[in-house]
Design an enzyme around this catalytic site. Structure first.
Site, mmCIF file in Angstrom:
data_model
loop_
_atom_site.group_PDB
_atom_site.id
_atom_site.type_symbol
_atom_site.label_atom_id
_atom_site.label_comp_id
_atom_site.label_asym_id
_atom_site.label_seq_id
_atom_site.Cartn_x
_atom_site.Cartn_y
_atom_site.Cartn_z
ATOM 1 N N HIS A 1 0.818 -1.414 0.025
ATOM 2 C CA HIS A 1 0.158 0.070 -0.323
ATOM 3 C C HIS A 1 1.078 0.977 -0.290
ATOM 4 O O HIS A 1 1.110 2.120 0.734
ATOM 5 C CB HIS A 1 -1.397 0.182 1.706
ATOM 6 C CG HIS A 1 -1.970 1.221 1.304
ATOM 7 N ND1 HIS A 1 -3.045 0.899 1.900
ATOM 8 C CD2 HIS A 1 -1.968 2.530 0.328
ATOM 9 C CE1 HIS A 1 -3.610 1.709 1.694
ATOM 10 N NE2 HIS A 1 -2.889 2.765 1.016
ATOM 11 N N HIS B 1 1.699 5.243 -2.210
ATOM 12 C CA HIS B 1 0.749 6.343 -3.522
ATOM 13 C C HIS B 1 2.576 6.883 -3.834
ATOM 14 O O HIS B 1 2.863 7.810 -3.142
ATOM 15 C CB HIS B 1 0.263 7.229 -2.130
ATOM 16 C CG HIS B 1 -1.404 6.557 -1.833
ATOM 17 N ND1 HIS B 1 -2.373 7.110 -2.168
ATOM 18 C CD2 HIS B 1 -1.389 6.415 -0.372
ATOM 19 C CE1 HIS B 1 -3.519 6.123 -1.661
ATOM 20 N NE2 HIS B 1 -2.637 5.979 -0.562
ATOM 21 N N LEU B 2 2.095 6.581 -4.700
ATOM 22 C CA LEU B 2 3.356 7.105 -6.054
ATOM 23 C C LEU B 2 2.638 8.487 -6.237
ATOM 24 O O LEU B 2 0.995 7.830 -6.927
ATOM 25 C CB LEU B 2 3.938 6.117 -6.704
ATOM 26 C CG LEU B 2 4.772 5.071 -6.407
ATOM 27 C CD1 LEU B 2 5.060 4.438 -7.258
ATOM 28 C CD2 LEU B 2 5.587 5.165 -5.823
ATOM 29 N N ASN C 1 -5.014 6.627 -6.847
ATOM 30 C CA ASN C 1 -5.688 7.781 -6.801
ATOM 31 C C ASN C 1 -4.682 8.225 -7.240
ATOM 32 O O ASN C 1 -4.090 9.515 -6.986
ATOM 33 C CB ASN C 1 -6.310 8.035 -5.454
ATOM 34 C CG ASN C 1 -5.166 8.367 -4.176
ATOM 35 O OD1 ASN C 1 -3.885 7.415 -4.281
ATOM 36 N ND2 ASN C 1 -5.606 8.656 -3.138
ATOM 37 N N HIS D 1 -11.140 0.029 0.533
ATOM 38 C CA HIS D 1 -10.365 1.520 2.244
ATOM 39 C C HIS D 1 -12.025 1.887 2.603
ATOM 40 O O HIS D 1 -12.704 2.136 1.805
ATOM 41 C CB HIS D 1 -9.852 2.580 1.434
ATOM 42 C CG HIS D 1 -10.578 3.834 2.538
ATOM 43 N ND1 HIS D 1 -9.344 4.582 2.209
ATOM 44 C CD2 HIS D 1 -10.968 4.671 2.838
ATOM 45 C CE1 HIS D 1 -9.296 5.611 2.693
ATOM 46 N NE2 HIS D 1 -11.154 5.541 3.212
ATOM 47 N N HIS E 1 -5.466 -0.623 6.826
ATOM 48 C CA HIS E 1 -5.460 0.431 7.488
ATOM 49 C C HIS E 1 -6.321 -0.032 8.481
ATOM 50 O O HIS E 1 -7.353 1.415 8.135
ATOM 51 C CB HIS E 1 -5.253 1.691 6.506
ATOM 52 C CG HIS E 1 -5.797 1.852 5.784
ATOM 53 N ND1 HIS E 1 -7.020 2.003 5.727
ATOM 54 C CD2 HIS E 1 -5.269 2.763 4.469
ATOM 55 C CE1 HIS E 1 -7.512 3.132 5.124
ATOM 56 N NE2 HIS E 1 -6.306 3.328 4.030
ATOM 57 N N ASN F 1 -6.080 10.005 7.604
ATOM 58 C CA ASN F 1 -7.118 9.433 7.469
ATOM 59 C C ASN F 1 -6.895 7.494 6.873
ATOM 60 O O ASN F 1 -6.200 6.832 6.174
ATOM 61 C CB ASN F 1 -7.862 9.758 6.148
ATOM 62 C CG ASN F 1 -9.305 9.189 5.897
ATOM 63 O OD1 ASN F 1 -9.178 9.018 6.703
ATOM 64 N ND2 ASN F 1 -10.174 9.111 5.013
ATOM 65 N N ASP G 1 1.185 2.654 3.593
ATOM 66 C CA ASP G 1 0.591 3.594 3.086
ATOM 67 C C ASP G 1 1.691 4.803 3.083
ATOM 68 O O ASP G 1 0.566 6.139 3.515
ATOM 69 C CB ASP G 1 -0.949 3.769 4.525
ATOM 70 C CG ASP G 1 -1.679 4.833 3.132
ATOM 71 O OD1 ASP G 1 -1.771 4.938 2.626
ATOM 72 O OD2 ASP G 1 -3.090 5.087 4.360
HETATM 73 O O1 DOR Z 1 -3.950 9.589 4.360
HETATM 74 C C1 DOR Z 1 -4.763 9.489 3.764
HETATM 75 N N1 DOR Z 1 -3.723 9.847 2.933
HETATM 76 N N2 DOR Z 1 -4.903 7.817 3.429
HETATM 77 C C2 DOR Z 1 -5.767 7.758 2.454
HETATM 78 O O2 DOR Z 1 -6.652 6.531 2.427
HETATM 79 C C3 DOR Z 1 -5.270 8.315 1.022
HETATM 80 C C4 DOR Z 1 -3.584 9.220 1.403
HETATM 81 C C5 DOR Z 1 -3.640 10.381 0.183
HETATM 82 O O3 DOR Z 1 -3.261 9.618 -1.382
HETATM 83 O O4 DOR Z 1 -2.655 10.821 0.623
HETATM 84 ZN ZN ZN Z 2 -6.193 4.293 2.353
#
Ligand code: DOR
Ligand code: ZN
Length: 432
Positions: A61, A63-64, A95, A180, A233, A279, A306
Site C-alpha cells: 500500500h 501512494h506514488l 488515486n 478502504h 489500514h 485517514n 500507506d
Molecule cells: O491519509 C491518507 N492519505 N489516507 C488515504 O486513504 C489516502 C492517502 C493519500 O492519498 O494521501
Molecule cells: Zn486508504
C-alpha cells in the site's frame, strides 16, 4: 550478471519455515542454493554475519504520485525510497491524476517502473471510473495490462450494489479487492478521531463507526458473493472484532495495518501538528492495544506503510485545511523492529511474515519467499544499529512524517532485486 554469495546471515524465510544461519548463492538473478558453508569461485561475497537475511520485503500500500503530482513523488523517487526502506516490491494505489482506471495509466506505471529499474512495482487499479463509486472499470483489460489488484483507496465505494458487482468480477479473475473502509456520510468533514481529543481541540471528529459500518457491509458482501476481501489500514477495536469473527466463520477475509496506527494515538494531535493528520485517523489507546493483540493473534495478516507523500504547502496550513497522509517507506521497518518486535508484540519471524509471504499471497504473486529457482529478491538488514530519523535524508520527495527525530533500530545494509544489487553498504548503488 555476477554471482552473489550471501554468507553467514540469519536467514528468516517464513514461507519455507526457515530461521537459521545459512549461505545463499544467487546466479543469473535466481536463488540457486541455500546451505551451510557454501563456496563459489568468482562470486561477489556479501558478509551477512550478525545480519538478518529475508525475502525482499513487500509494501502492498504505497501512494506514488505519478501521474499528476510529480512534485510530491515520482515512480522513480518512490522506488528509491522503497529500496532504502528494505522493500523489493511495492503496490501503488490508483488515486493519481489521472486516476489509474484504464490500461494507458497502468501501462505507463509499468513502463516508468521498468525505466527506474530499482524495485518491482505492482499497479493497483481503481474499482470504479474516476474513483467516483458509480461505474466499474474494465477489470479484464486492466488485468491484461498488469493491474495486480483493485481498490478505490483514498475513497470508499459507498454504493453497496456497485461493491457487490465489483466483488463478483474480482472473483471471476481471482484478484484481490482492497477495501478502504469508510462510510463517507459518517466521516465527512472530520479531521481526527472522534473522542476526547477532538472535543478539547475543537476539531470535527471521524467516529470509529465510519470505518466499522463499512467493514460490516463488506464482510456481509464477501459472504453473499463468496469472494475474498482485503481490508487495508484497519484502525479500530470494533473493526478487528468483526474481522476476527468473519475469519473464524471461514470467510476469505484478510487485513493490514500501518505502523502509525500501531505506534501513535490521537493524543499526538495536541499540538495541532498536521504531520499526524491521516485517514483513517490515529485512534485511542484501546484501539491501539486491540491492533497489537490482532497482530500477535494473527488476525492482522500484513503490515503496510500507506506511504502518502504531500507537498509542504498542503501540510503547512491550518489543521482543517491540511491534507491527510504520512510517508512511511523509509521508516516502516525500523519502527516495527523497534516498537513491535522490540517491545515483544511480535517475534522477528512473525514480523517478517507480515512483510513478505502474507502480502505476496494477497497480491497473488510468487514473491515473498527464498525458494530455490525464484528470482532473487533479498533484503539484508541489521537490528542493532540505532539511527535518528532525519527526513532531510529521505529519498522520497516528500517530508511529511511525524517520526522525524525518533531514535530507531534497524538499517538496510543490502537490497537485491532479481539478483541485482540495489542497495550496498547502506547506500543506493549508483547505476548511472
Ligand atoms: O491519509 C491518507 N492519505 N489516507 C488515504 O486513504 C489516502 C492517502 C493519500 O492519498 O494521501
Ligand atoms: Zn486508504
Amino acid at each position: 550478471m555476477k554471482k552473489l554469495l550471501i554468507k553467514n546471515g540469519r536467514v528468516i524465510d517464513p514461507a519455507n519455515n526457515l530461521d537459521e544461519t545459512l549461505d545463499i548463492l544467487v546466479e543469473k538473478g535466481k536463488i540457486v542454493v541455500l546451505n551451510k558453508n557454501l563456496n563459489s569461485d568468482g562470486a561477489k561475497i556479501i558478509d551477512a554475519r550478525e545480519k538478518i537475511v529475508t525475502p525482499g520485503l513487500i509494501d502492498m500500500h504505497v501512494h506514488l504520485r505519478e501521474p499528476g503530482r510529480e512534485d510530491e513523488e515520482t515512480i522513480e523517487s518512490g522506488c528509491k525510497a522503497a529500496a532504502m526502506g528494505g522493500f523489493t516490491s511495492i503496490a501503488c494505489m490508483p488515486n493519481t491524476s489521472p486516476v489509474n482506471d484504464n490500461s494507458a495509466v497502468t501501462e505507463m506505471i509499468i513502463e516508468k517502473a521498468k525505466e527506474a529499474n530499482l524495485v518491482n512495482v505492482y499497479p493497483v487499479a481503481a474499482i470504479t471510473k474516476g474513483l467516483q463509486g458509480k461505474e466499474l472499470t474494465e477489470m479484464a483489460e486492466l488485468i491484461d495490462s498488469g493491474a495486480a489488484a483493485f481498490t478505490d483507496d483514498g475513497k470508499c465505494v459507498q454504493n453497496s450494489e456497485v461493491m457487490r458487482r465489483a466483488l463478483e468480477y474480482s472473483k471471476i479473475f481471482d484478484v484481490s479487492l482492497i477495501s478502504h473502509a469508510e462510510c463517507s456520510e459518517l466521516s465527512q468533514k472530520g479531521h481526527i478521531n472522534e473522542g476526547y481529543y477532538s472535543t478539547i481541540l475543537g476539531l470535527k471528529g471521524i467516529p470509529s463507526a465510519a470505518e466499522e459500518v463499512s467493514i460490516a457491509r463488506d464482510i456481509i458482501l464477501a459472504e453473499l458473493t463468496n469472494t475474498r476481501v482485503h481490508f487495508t489500514h484497519v484502525s479500530t477495536e470494533g473493526s478487528l472484532r468483526m474481522i476476527k469473527e468473519a475469519k473464524e466463520r471461514g470467510l476469505k477475509i484478510t487485513c493490514d495495518v500501518t505502523p502509525h496506527h500501531l505506534v501513535l494515538t490521537d493524543e499526538a494531535l495536541l499540538e495541532y501538528d498536521t504531520n499526524f493528520k491521516v485517514n483513517p485517523p490515529l485512534r485511542g489507546e484501546t484501539d491501539v492495544n486491540a491492533l497489537h493483540k490482532g497482530l500477535s493473534e494473527g488476525v492482522i495478516d500484513a503490515i503496510v506503510s500507506d506511504h502518502a507523500p504531500h507537498a509542504v504547502h498542503e501540510k503547512d496550513v491550518e489543521f482543517a485545511l491540511a491534507a491527510f497522509g504520512i510517508i512511511g517507506l523509509e521508516t516502516t521497518l525500523p519502527l516495527m523492529l523497534t516498537k513491535i518486535v522490540g517491545e515483544g508484540i511480535l517475534k522477528l519471524p512473525e514480523l517478517i511474515k507480515k512483510l513478505t509471504i502474507a502480502p505476496a499471497k494477497i497480491l497473488n504473486t510468487n514473491k515473498g519467499n527464498l525458494s530455490v529457482g525464484n528470482n532473487a529478491d533479498v533484503t539484508i538488514f541489521n537490528t542493532k544499529t540505532k539511527v535518528r530519523v532525519d527526513s532531510n535524508k529521505f529519498l522520497s520527495k516528500s517530508r511529511n512524517t511525524p517520526f522525524n527525530g525518533w531514535e530507531l533500530n534497524g538499517v538496510i545494509d543490502y537490497l537485491i532485486v532479481g539478483g541485482k544489487m540495489i542497495v550496498e553498504d547502506e547506500k543506493l548503488v549508483n547505476r548511472a
